[in-house]
Enzyme design. Sequence first.
Site, PDB file in Angstrom:
ATOM      1  N   HIS A   4      -7.543  -0.565   5.393  1.00 39.69           N
ATOM      2  CA  HIS A   4      -6.488   0.289   5.960  1.00 39.69           C
ATOM      3  C   HIS A   4      -6.243   1.449   4.996  1.00 39.69           C
ATOM      4  O   HIS A   4      -6.222   2.609   5.390  1.00 39.69           O
ATOM      5  CB  HIS A   4      -5.239  -0.553   6.170  1.00 39.69           C
ATOM      6  CG  HIS A   4      -4.051   0.194   6.684  1.00 39.69           C
ATOM      7  ND1 HIS A   4      -3.995   0.719   7.952  1.00 39.69           N
ATOM      8  CD2 HIS A   4      -2.869   0.502   6.098  1.00 39.69           C
ATOM      9  CE1 HIS A   4      -2.823   1.323   8.122  1.00 39.69           C
ATOM     10  NE2 HIS A   4      -2.122   1.205   7.009  1.00 39.69           N
ATOM     11  N   HIS A  19       4.561  -4.820  10.785  1.00 38.70           N
ATOM     12  CA  HIS A  19       4.901  -4.091  12.021  1.00 38.70           C
ATOM     13  C   HIS A  19       5.028  -5.028  13.212  1.00 38.70           C
ATOM     14  O   HIS A  19       4.339  -6.049  13.290  1.00 38.70           O
ATOM     15  CB  HIS A  19       3.832  -3.035  12.349  1.00 38.70           C
ATOM     16  CG  HIS A  19       3.812  -1.877  11.416  1.00 38.70           C
ATOM     17  ND1 HIS A  19       4.635  -0.782  11.547  1.00 38.70           N
ATOM     18  CD2 HIS A  19       3.070  -1.655  10.304  1.00 38.70           C
ATOM     19  CE1 HIS A  19       4.395   0.082  10.570  1.00 38.70           C
ATOM     20  NE2 HIS A  19       3.451  -0.424   9.794  1.00 38.70           N
ATOM     21  N   HIS A  61       1.350   3.948   1.934  1.00 38.91           N
ATOM     22  CA  HIS A  61       1.923   4.694   3.060  1.00 38.91           C
ATOM     23  C   HIS A  61       3.442   4.785   2.975  1.00 38.91           C
ATOM     24  O   HIS A  61       4.110   3.826   2.597  1.00 38.91           O
ATOM     25  CB  HIS A  61       1.503   4.058   4.395  1.00 38.91           C
ATOM     26  CG  HIS A  61       0.083   4.374   4.768  1.00 38.91           C
ATOM     27  ND1 HIS A  61      -0.655   3.592   5.632  1.00 38.91           N
ATOM     28  CD2 HIS A  61      -0.731   5.391   4.391  1.00 38.91           C
ATOM     29  CE1 HIS A  61      -1.872   4.117   5.761  1.00 38.91           C
ATOM     30  NE2 HIS A  61      -1.938   5.202   5.010  1.00 38.91           N
ATOM     31  N   ASP A  69      -0.253  -4.009   6.159  1.00 36.10           N
ATOM     32  CA  ASP A  69      -0.935  -3.518   7.360  1.00 36.10           C
ATOM     33  C   ASP A  69      -2.400  -3.965   7.398  1.00 36.10           C
ATOM     34  O   ASP A  69      -3.253  -3.280   7.954  1.00 36.10           O
ATOM     35  CB  ASP A  69      -0.891  -1.984   7.425  1.00 36.10           C
ATOM     36  CG  ASP A  69       0.501  -1.453   7.736  1.00 36.10           C
ATOM     37  OD1 ASP A  69       1.419  -2.265   7.953  1.00 36.10           O
ATOM     38  OD2 ASP A  69       0.673  -0.216   7.743  1.00 36.10           O
ATOM     39  N   HIS A 114       0.844  -1.204   0.000  1.00 36.25           N
ATOM     40  CA  HIS A 114       0.000   0.000   0.000  1.00 36.25           C
ATOM     41  C   HIS A 114       0.874   1.247   0.000  1.00 36.25           C
ATOM     42  O   HIS A 114       2.094   1.157   0.104  1.00 36.25           O
ATOM     43  CB  HIS A 114      -1.009  -0.007   1.151  1.00 36.25           C
ATOM     44  CG  HIS A 114      -0.431   0.081   2.529  1.00 36.25           C
ATOM     45  ND1 HIS A 114       0.342  -0.906   3.087  1.00 36.25           N
ATOM     46  CD2 HIS A 114      -0.528   1.047   3.485  1.00 36.25           C
ATOM     47  CE1 HIS A 114       0.692  -0.562   4.314  1.00 36.25           C
ATOM     48  NE2 HIS A 114       0.180   0.619   4.580  1.00 36.25           N
ATOM     49  N   ASP A 146       5.764   4.626   5.097  1.00 40.09           N
ATOM     50  CA  ASP A 146       6.597   3.634   5.798  1.00 40.09           C
ATOM     51  C   ASP A 146       6.614   2.278   5.083  1.00 40.09           C
ATOM     52  O   ASP A 146       7.180   1.302   5.590  1.00 40.09           O
ATOM     53  CB  ASP A 146       6.171   3.489   7.274  1.00 40.09           C
ATOM     54  CG  ASP A 146       4.771   2.936   7.442  1.00 40.09           C
ATOM     55  OD1 ASP A 146       3.845   3.395   6.740  1.00 40.09           O
ATOM     56  OD2 ASP A 146       4.597   2.034   8.290  1.00 40.09           O
ATOM     57  N   HIS A 147       6.005   2.230   3.881  1.00 42.79           N
ATOM     58  CA  HIS A 147       6.033   1.015   3.056  1.00 42.79           C
ATOM     59  C   HIS A 147       6.621   1.274   1.667  1.00 42.79           C
ATOM     60  O   HIS A 147       6.916   0.329   0.940  1.00 42.79           O
ATOM     61  CB  HIS A 147       4.620   0.429   2.928  1.00 42.79           C
ATOM     62  CG  HIS A 147       4.051   0.036   4.256  1.00 42.79           C
ATOM     63  ND1 HIS A 147       3.914  -1.265   4.673  1.00 42.79           N
ATOM     64  CD2 HIS A 147       3.632   0.797   5.303  1.00 42.79           C
ATOM     65  CE1 HIS A 147       3.426  -1.291   5.902  1.00 42.79           C
ATOM     66  NE2 HIS A 147       3.250  -0.056   6.310  1.00 42.79           N
TER      67      HIS A 147
END
Length: 256
Positions: free
Chosen positions: A115, A172, A59, A134, A57, A61-62
């Site tokens: 999400h 995570h 975001h 996530d 996805h 942090d990905h």
Amino acid sequence: MSTLEIHQIPTRKDNYVYLIRESAEGKVAVVDPSDAAPVLAKLDELGWALTHILNTHHHNDHTGGNLELKEKYGCVVVGPRADHDRIAGIDIDVGDGDTYSVGGARAQVFDTPGHTRGHISFWFPGSKALFCGDTLFALGCGRVFEGTFEQMWHSLGKYDGLPDDARVFCAHEYTQANAKFALTVEPGNAALAARSKAIDALREAGKPTVPSTLGEERETNPFLRTGAEPLKRAIGMADADPVAVFAEIRTRKDNF
Ligand code: ZN
Ligand code: FE
């Protein structure tokens, strides 16, 4: 069938990035690179050259490492069709029902929105490895940012056909906090209590709690137990449908 060698790279505060190499052609993919530097360091250590980036996805942090890694290796970026415009450097769009092969390792793709609206999961049946980003966490699930509770519940149901020994490579290390919450939902679940103790011991020793197996999640993760009678009774919703149960426990978690 080609099997995967999988390395887990802890990044940022609690992210896991995965570096995978398939045995047939030696292709190397990184799943959800939050940042380029820790991936480059691991590639260096292993002597591997990156050929693919798989994103679950959009975001940061990905995907934060996408462009720098693509610039350096000219690797192919594979991501969710539904979020094409939000994935940096995307080359190949995939979605529900597609298969995508990294060399000899074939992945099935599931749309798992909730999400984010364009979240996908990669399932490598030959290695029994699920990269769920996530969507599903060890003892938890992702926060529902862009979808509805019902959509997220459906997304988790996409994993129903996978075997109990599927390994869940989530993105995570949230497990210890998730366990505390799960115990408030289903305090009488003996398997959960035992797992929670094991998780505390692992964290005490500085070890990851990920991957888990889907079988463990089915027994202990409240978000996969929305149809389980003991859980429904425990929260006083014995007659409720699973979506309502999901909405209730996801809301409780948001306020935990
Ligand atoms: Zn996310
Ligand atoms: Fe994340």
